[in-house]
Design an enzyme around this catalytic site. Structure first.
Site, short mmCIF file in Angstrom:
data_model
loop_
_atom_site.label_atom_id
_atom_site.label_comp_id
_atom_site.label_asym_id
_atom_site.label_seq_id
_atom_site.Cartn_x
_atom_site.Cartn_y
_atom_site.Cartn_z
N HIS A 143 8.14 7.13 -3.06
CA HIS A 143 7.60 5.90 -3.02
C HIS A 143 6.37 5.41 -3.55
O HIS A 143 5.58 6.44 -4.00
CB HIS A 143 7.36 5.64 -1.54
CG HIS A 143 8.59 5.37 -0.64
ND1 HIS A 143 9.47 6.33 -0.12
CD2 HIS A 143 9.22 4.29 -0.23
CE1 HIS A 143 10.46 6.04 0.73
NE2 HIS A 143 10.18 4.44 0.55
N LYS A 147 2.36 2.83 0.37
CA LYS A 147 3.13 3.11 1.66
C LYS A 147 2.20 3.84 2.78
O LYS A 147 1.65 4.80 2.35
CB LYS A 147 4.24 3.85 1.35
CG LYS A 147 5.16 4.11 2.54
CD LYS A 147 6.54 4.43 2.33
CE LYS A 147 7.38 4.86 3.44
NZ LYS A 147 7.44 3.66 4.21
N1 LIG Z 1 13.60 -1.09 6.58
C1 LIG Z 1 13.42 -1.62 5.10
O1 LIG Z 1 14.47 -1.81 4.50
C2 LIG Z 1 12.01 -1.42 4.59
C3 LIG Z 1 11.15 -1.27 5.43
N2 LIG Z 1 9.64 -1.48 4.72
C4 LIG Z 1 8.75 -1.22 5.63
O2 LIG Z 1 8.11 -2.61 5.91
C5 LIG Z 1 6.75 -2.36 6.34
C6 LIG Z 1 6.06 -3.53 5.32
O3 LIG Z 1 6.13 -2.81 3.79
P1 LIG Z 1 5.30 -3.74 2.57
O4 LIG Z 1 6.03 -5.14 2.56
O5 LIG Z 1 5.54 -2.82 1.38
O6 LIG Z 1 3.92 -3.92 3.04
P2 LIG Z 1 2.79 -4.85 2.68
O7 LIG Z 1 1.53 -4.34 3.09
O8 LIG Z 1 2.95 -5.24 1.25
O9 LIG Z 1 2.96 -6.14 3.37
C7 LIG Z 1 2.47 -6.19 4.98
C8 LIG Z 1 2.19 -7.50 5.12
O10 LIG Z 1 1.91 -7.56 6.67
C9 LIG Z 1 0.57 -8.06 6.94
N3 LIG Z 1 0.37 -8.02 8.19
C10 LIG Z 1 -0.55 -6.95 8.66
N4 LIG Z 1 -0.68 -7.13 10.06
C11 LIG Z 1 -0.12 -8.17 10.41
C12 LIG Z 1 0.15 -9.02 11.60
N5 LIG Z 1 -0.27 -8.52 13.04
N6 LIG Z 1 1.04 -9.98 11.74
C13 LIG Z 1 1.52 -10.32 10.50
N7 LIG Z 1 1.50 -9.76 9.27
C14 LIG Z 1 0.46 -8.84 9.26
C15 LIG Z 1 -0.10 -7.64 5.83
O11 LIG Z 1 -1.40 -8.13 5.55
P3 LIG Z 1 -2.69 -7.36 5.04
O12 LIG Z 1 -2.42 -6.55 3.83
O13 LIG Z 1 -3.94 -8.18 5.11
O14 LIG Z 1 -3.03 -6.34 6.18
C16 LIG Z 1 0.82 -7.80 4.46
O15 LIG Z 1 0.78 -8.97 4.03
C17 LIG Z 1 6.33 -1.05 6.01
O16 LIG Z 1 6.53 -0.47 7.23
C18 LIG Z 1 7.49 -0.50 5.34
O17 LIG Z 1 7.78 1.06 5.32
C19 LIG Z 1 9.62 -1.61 3.56
C20 LIG Z 1 10.60 -1.92 2.82
C21 LIG Z 1 12.08 -1.75 3.23
O1 LIG Z 2 7.57 1.08 2.15
C1 LIG Z 2 8.52 0.95 1.76
O2 LIG Z 2 8.56 0.77 0.52
C2 LIG Z 2 9.87 1.35 2.26
N1 LIG Z 2 9.73 1.74 3.64
C3 LIG Z 2 11.11 1.92 4.14
C4 LIG Z 2 11.17 3.50 5.01
O3 LIG Z 2 10.03 3.89 5.25
O4 LIG Z 2 12.30 3.99 4.64
C5 LIG Z 2 12.33 1.71 3.45
C6 LIG Z 2 12.23 1.81 1.97
O5 LIG Z 2 12.28 3.26 1.69
C7 LIG Z 2 10.85 1.20 1.47
#
Ligand SMILES: NC(=O)C1=CN([C@@H]2O[C@H](COP(=O)(O)OP(=O)(O)OC[C@H]3O[C@@H](n4cnc5c(N)ncnc54)[C@H](OP(=O)(O)O)[C@@H]3O)[C@@H](O)[C@H]2O)C=CC1
Ligand SMILES: O=C(O)C1=N[C@H](C(=O)O)C[C@H](O)C1
Length: 259
Positions: A143, A147
């Site tokens: 990744h 992350k």
């Molecule tokens: N299930 C799936 O298919 C996937 C899951 N994920 C997961 O999704 C999550 C987010 O990933 P990603 O988008 O890369 O992360 P990012 O850090 O890019 O985005 C997270 C966002 O959430 C904001 N945030 C933090 N706290 C809060 C809150 N209390 N309320 C609302 N917003 C908040 C952050 O703000 P700030 O940066 O200011 O803290 C940031 O803008 C991770 O856990 C990742 O593993 C990711 C990709 C696919």
């Molecule tokens: O943090 C990410 O980027 C992602 N998170 C998810 C995970 O922890 O499996 C899904 C995907 O791998 C992207």
């Protein structure tokens, strides 16, 4: 924070938590372009969660952070708002807590999906199907370095499914003669399956499941190259969630996958 006014409509009213994040941005776009739903609030860090009720959200999508997702879900369940959750970091204790909260909100649905990409869901399915046919199975997940959690939610879930398939088949313990190792050299142990986490700038989300038998290996690999690939799965989750009260773990339960 952006919100839309609460007009009478038969469309599903959706709010996105983590709306300015890497995935949240894509999900906002996908919901805006989707038929049958309206994006009523884009919420990020620092915004009040009360906006969900003020905007009349019927369902939220959460792509935030493992540290905050439980608080978000407690609020949603308390207010009868369905939740489609991509945020990772869920373990058995967290899932048990969600089930307890949901007992008090029997018509509310929560979907926790470690991965919304169809290719990743199939990778998990194929890995579990193949596992009993091989002596060895190890997982390598790769990744981007921003992350928070390791191993990834997808790798953890894959390992659980592989371990379950091996238990059901009565598979023997995996061969491994390691008697001395630096801490971490053999990866994390998830139910007996070694999981190795790589964090490298330039990567998005990738995983290999390496299966080995005397004289051959099978590698099942999935690559997420663009976060737009999570959108269709999230929309499928949103379309199904109202009809699935209680806790569901894994988008595969809402899809018509081959057995
Ligand atoms: N299930 C799936 O298919 C996937 C899951 N994920 C997961 O999704 C999550 C987010 O990933 P990603 O988008 O890369 O992360 P990012 O850090 O890019 O985005 C997270 C966002 O959430 C904001 N945030 C933090 N706290 C809060 C809150 N209390 N309320 C609302 N917003 C908040 C952050 O703000 P700030 O940066 O200011 O803290 C940031 O803008 C991770 O856990 C990742 O593993 C990711 C990709 C696919
Ligand atoms: O943090 C990410 O980027 C992602 N998170 C998810 C995970 O922890 O499996 C899904 C995907 O791998 C992207």
């Amino acid at each position: 924070m952006n919100t839309a006014t609460h007009a009478a409509t038969s469309e599903l009213r959706v709010a996105v938590l983590g709306a300015r994040g890497k995935v949240g941005r894509e999900i906002c776009r996908a919901v805006e372009d989707a038929e049958g739903m309206t994006l009523v609030a884009e919420v990020d860090a620092g915004d009040s969660i009360e906006v969900l009720v003020e905007a009349g959200a019927q369902a939220v999508v959460d792509f935030t952070h493992p540290d905050v997702v439980m608080g978000n879900l407690e609020y949603c369940i308390d207010h009868g708002i369905h939740a489609v959750v991509g945020t990772t970091g869920f373990d058995d204790d967290r899932l048990a807590q969600l089930r307890t909260w949901l007992e008090g909100a029997p018509s509310t649905g929560v979907l926790i999906a470690p991965n919304f990409s169809i290719g990743a869901i199939l990778m998990m399915r194929f890995a579990a199907q193949a596992a009993p046919f091989f002596d060895s199975v190890e997982i390598v997940e790769l990744h981007h370095p921003t992350k928070a959690d390791a191993p990834s939610g997808t790798a953890r879930r894959t390992a659980e499914l592989v371990a379950e398939a091996r238990r059901a088949a009565g598979s023997a313990a995996m061969p491994d003669a390691t008697s001395t190792a630096l801490a971490g050299a053999r990866g994390a142990d998830v139910e007996g399956i070694p999981v190795h986490s790589v964090r490298v700038r330039g990567l998005v989300a990738h995983q290999e499941v390496i299966l080995g038998e005397l004289g051959e290996t099978l590698t099942i690999r999935h690559d997420s190259l663009d976060r737009a690939g999570f959108g269709p799965g999230v929309l499928a989750g949103l379309r199904a969630i109202e009809d699935h009260p209680g806790l569901t773990v894994g988008l595969e339960h809402f899809l018509d996958l081959p057995r």
